[in-house]
Design an enzyme around this catalytic site. Structure first.
Site, PDB file in Angstrom:
ATOM      1  CG  HIS A   1     -16.178 -26.380 -38.846  1.00 33.23           C
ATOM      2  ND1 HIS A   1     -15.254 -25.562 -38.235  1.00 33.23           N
ATOM      3  CD2 HIS A   1     -16.923 -26.935 -37.838  1.00 33.23           C
ATOM      4  CE1 HIS A   1     -15.421 -25.624 -36.919  1.00 33.23           C
ATOM      5  NE2 HIS A   1     -16.418 -26.451 -36.650  1.00 33.23           N
ATOM      6  CB  ALA A   2     -20.547 -28.800 -43.365  1.00 30.76           C
ATOM      7  NE  ARG A   3     -19.402 -21.895 -41.601  1.00 32.78           N
ATOM      8  CZ  ARG A   3     -20.138 -21.258 -40.689  1.00 32.78           C
ATOM      9  NH1 ARG A   3     -21.417 -21.043 -40.913  1.00 32.78           N
ATOM     10  NH2 ARG A   3     -19.594 -20.860 -39.567  1.00 32.78           N
ATOM     11  CD  GLU A   4     -14.478 -24.104 -41.534  1.00 35.40           C
ATOM     12  OE1 GLU A   4     -13.502 -24.843 -41.323  1.00 35.40           O
ATOM     13  OE2 GLU A   4     -15.083 -23.497 -40.628  1.00 35.40           O
TER      14      GLU A   4
ATOM     15  NE  ARG B   1     -19.003 -23.852 -36.178  1.00 37.30           N
ATOM     16  CZ  ARG B   1     -17.747 -23.392 -36.064  1.00 37.30           C
ATOM     17  NH1 ARG B   1     -17.172 -22.803 -37.081  1.00 37.30           N
ATOM     18  NH2 ARG B   1     -17.084 -23.543 -34.925  1.00 37.30           N
TER      19      ARG B   1
ATOM     20  CG  ASN C   1     -12.684 -27.264 -33.943  1.00 33.29           C
ATOM     21  OD1 ASN C   1     -11.985 -28.240 -33.635  1.00 33.29           O
ATOM     22  ND2 ASN C   1     -12.186 -26.044 -34.109  1.00 33.29           N
ATOM     23  NE  ARG C   2     -16.634 -23.665 -30.416  1.00 31.21           N
ATOM     24  CZ  ARG C   2     -15.883 -23.391 -31.484  1.00 31.21           C
ATOM     25  NH1 ARG C   2     -15.062 -24.320 -31.979  1.00 31.21           N
ATOM     26  NH2 ARG C   2     -15.926 -22.193 -32.055  1.00 31.21           N
TER      27      ARG C   2
ATOM     28  CG  HIS D   1     -10.903 -25.078 -39.149  1.00 21.66           C
ATOM     29  ND1 HIS D   1     -12.152 -25.174 -38.577  1.00 21.66           N
ATOM     30  CD2 HIS D   1     -10.138 -25.996 -38.498  1.00 21.66           C
ATOM     31  CE1 HIS D   1     -12.144 -26.103 -37.640  1.00 21.66           C
ATOM     32  NE2 HIS D   1     -10.938 -26.622 -37.555  1.00 21.66           N
TER      33      HIS D   1
ATOM     34  CE1 TYR E   1     -13.715 -14.711 -43.405  1.00 20.81           C
ATOM     35  CE2 TYR E   1     -15.274 -16.543 -43.394  1.00 20.81           C
ATOM     36  CZ  TYR E   1     -15.006 -15.204 -43.171  1.00 20.81           C
ATOM     37  OH  TYR E   1     -15.994 -14.377 -42.723  1.00 20.81           O
TER      38      TYR E   1
ATOM     39  CD  GLU F   1      -9.835 -20.605 -38.921  1.00 21.67           C
ATOM     40  OE1 GLU F   1     -10.480 -20.689 -39.991  1.00 21.67           O
ATOM     41  OE2 GLU F   1     -10.298 -20.923 -37.822  1.00 21.67           O
TER      42      GLU F   1
HETATM   43  N1  ING Z   1     -12.572 -21.484 -36.738  1.00 17.61           N
HETATM   44  C1  ING Z   1     -12.244 -22.164 -35.509  1.00 17.61           C
HETATM   45  C2  ING Z   1     -13.512 -22.539 -34.754  1.00 17.61           C
HETATM   46  O1  ING Z   1     -13.694 -23.727 -34.484  1.00 17.61           O
HETATM   47  C3  ING Z   1     -10.786 -21.922 -33.469  1.00 17.61           C
HETATM   48  C4  ING Z   1     -11.341 -21.311 -34.697  1.00 17.61           C
HETATM   49  C5  ING Z   1      -9.996 -23.057 -33.516  1.00 17.61           C
HETATM   50  C6  ING Z   1     -11.049 -21.356 -32.250  1.00 17.61           C
HETATM   51  C7  ING Z   1      -9.478 -23.597 -32.362  1.00 17.61           C
HETATM   52  C8  ING Z   1     -10.526 -21.887 -31.091  1.00 17.61           C
HETATM   53  C9  ING Z   1      -9.743 -23.037 -31.160  1.00 17.61           C
HETATM   54  O2  ING Z   1     -14.320 -21.670 -34.429  1.00 17.61           O
HETATM   55  C10 ING Z   1     -13.402 -21.912 -37.712  1.00 17.61           C
HETATM   56  N2  ING Z   1     -13.374 -21.279 -38.882  1.00 17.61           N
HETATM   57  O3  ING Z   1     -14.109 -22.860 -37.553  1.00 17.61           O
HETATM   58 ZN    ZN Z   2     -13.891 -24.293 -39.080  1.00 23.27          ZN
END
Ligand code: ING
Ligand code: ZN
Length: 308
Positions: A71-74, A126, A143-144, A196, A198, A271
């Site tokens: 994720h870009a902002r992390e 993000r 992350n989706r 990731h 936070y 996190e």
């Molecule tokens: N948090 C994760 C996100 O992608 C997460 C949290 C990870 C939720 C894995 C479900 C499964 O939303 C951040 N900060 O990106």
């Molecule tokens: Zn993240």
């Protein structure tokens, strides 16, 4: 700089400095560091895995996957993984012996296009920077995008959304590169850590629904071992638990894929700091201590894995 690169743990770095540091590593430590380009981004930036094996004579081939900056902002995730790399190569002789038996496969910055955008244009960006078609918004949430229960709860089909899942499972080049790399030798990987920020959590699958895997007792225990190691390092508290239960359900996250498809038993999303005071805009003065937390978590996981 004096050492052939400009990397410090006093500030956050731009993509170019990070890549220069990676180049420097392979030149400075050719006996323990290997770099492999595993793909490229939408903006044509190479994605490089840094492989570190401290004891080249070890016949044990257990491996741990580590990534930061999906994720870009992390930004703290990127600097913490860089800190971890620096620890491994610099202090190789003084590290605990269990670190010798593990191969670390590391990408400090999995979303360089987004990271660059966050540095130069929109700090809270993000996603990545892909554009699936002329009339769609820019960026998919990496992350989706992973191919395990893809597109179910907690992911959006709208390209303008922050949690856009992409046009299909594994549609994004960054996802594809990692999948291809790990699936060449999935049995080798015993641990998977994606950093990731936070919140100070150690999260484990499943993310796609409020369900836990059948081996969750052991996965939870090892998560707790990592949290204890962090506490010992900096006295900070990290909460361990299932991601959907502790945070929210989100399908298509990388740790779900790692566990569900690649069958990597110890798969976690970490996190990092903080718990909300600064959130994504963590001051650079926190870089060093957060890096120590990441190192403590990785060392604890390596210890568990090498003795299993
Ligand atoms: N948090 C994760 C996100 O992608 C997460 C949290 C990870 C939720 C894995 C479900 C499964 O939303 C951040 N900060 O990106
Ligand atoms: Zn993240």
């Amino acid at each position: 700089g004096r050492q052939g690169h400009n990397l410090t743990f006093e500030r956050y770095h731009k993509v170019d400095d990070i890549y220069k540091y990676i180049d420097h590593l392979s030149q400075e430590y050719p006996d323990i560091v290997e770099i492999e380009t595993i793909g490229k981004t939408h903006e044509n930036v190479p994605l490089r895995v840094i492989r570190i094996k401290l004891d080249q004579n070890s016949t044990d081939t257990k491996a741990i996957w580590i990534d930061g900056g999906i994720h870009a902002r992390e930004w703290i995730a990127v600097s913490s993984v860089l800190y971890l790399i620096n620890e491994l190569v610099h202090n190789r002789d003084s590290l605990e012996s269990h670190m010798n038996n593990i191969e670390f496969h590391i990408i400090p910055i999995l979303n360089p296009d987004g990271y660059k955008h966050s540095h130069e244009k929109e700090r809270l960006w993000r996603k990545n920077r892909s554009k699936p078609s002329a009339n769609s918004c820019v960026g998919a949430d990496l992350n989706r995008n992973w191919d395990y229960h893809w597109g179910e709860t907690g992911a959006s089909k709208y390209s303008c959304a922050e949690i856009y899942r992409g046009v299909k499972a594994s549609s994004e080049l960054e996802t594809q590169a990692v999948v291809k790399y790990i699936m060449k030798n999935p049995n080798k990987f015993k641990g998977f850590l994606t950093f990731h920020s936070y919140g100070q959590y150690i999260l484990y699958p499943w993310g796609y629904a409020k369900r836990v895997p059948s081996d969750h007792t052991e996965v939870h225990r090892v998560g707790q071992v990592m949290a204890t190691a962090i506490k010992k390092a900096t006295s900070n508290e990290y909460t361990v638990g299932n991601s959907a239960t502790l945070l929210y359900a989100a399908a298509g996250a990388s740790d779900d894929w790692a566990k569900g498809v690649a069958k990597i038993k110890y798969s976690y999303t970490v996190e990092l700091k903080d718990t909300g005071k600064y959130g994504f805009i963590l001051p650079p003065s926190e870089i060093l201590s957060t890096g120590k937390e990441a190192y403590a978590a990785v060392s604890a996981l390596a210890n568990e894995i090498s003795s299993e």
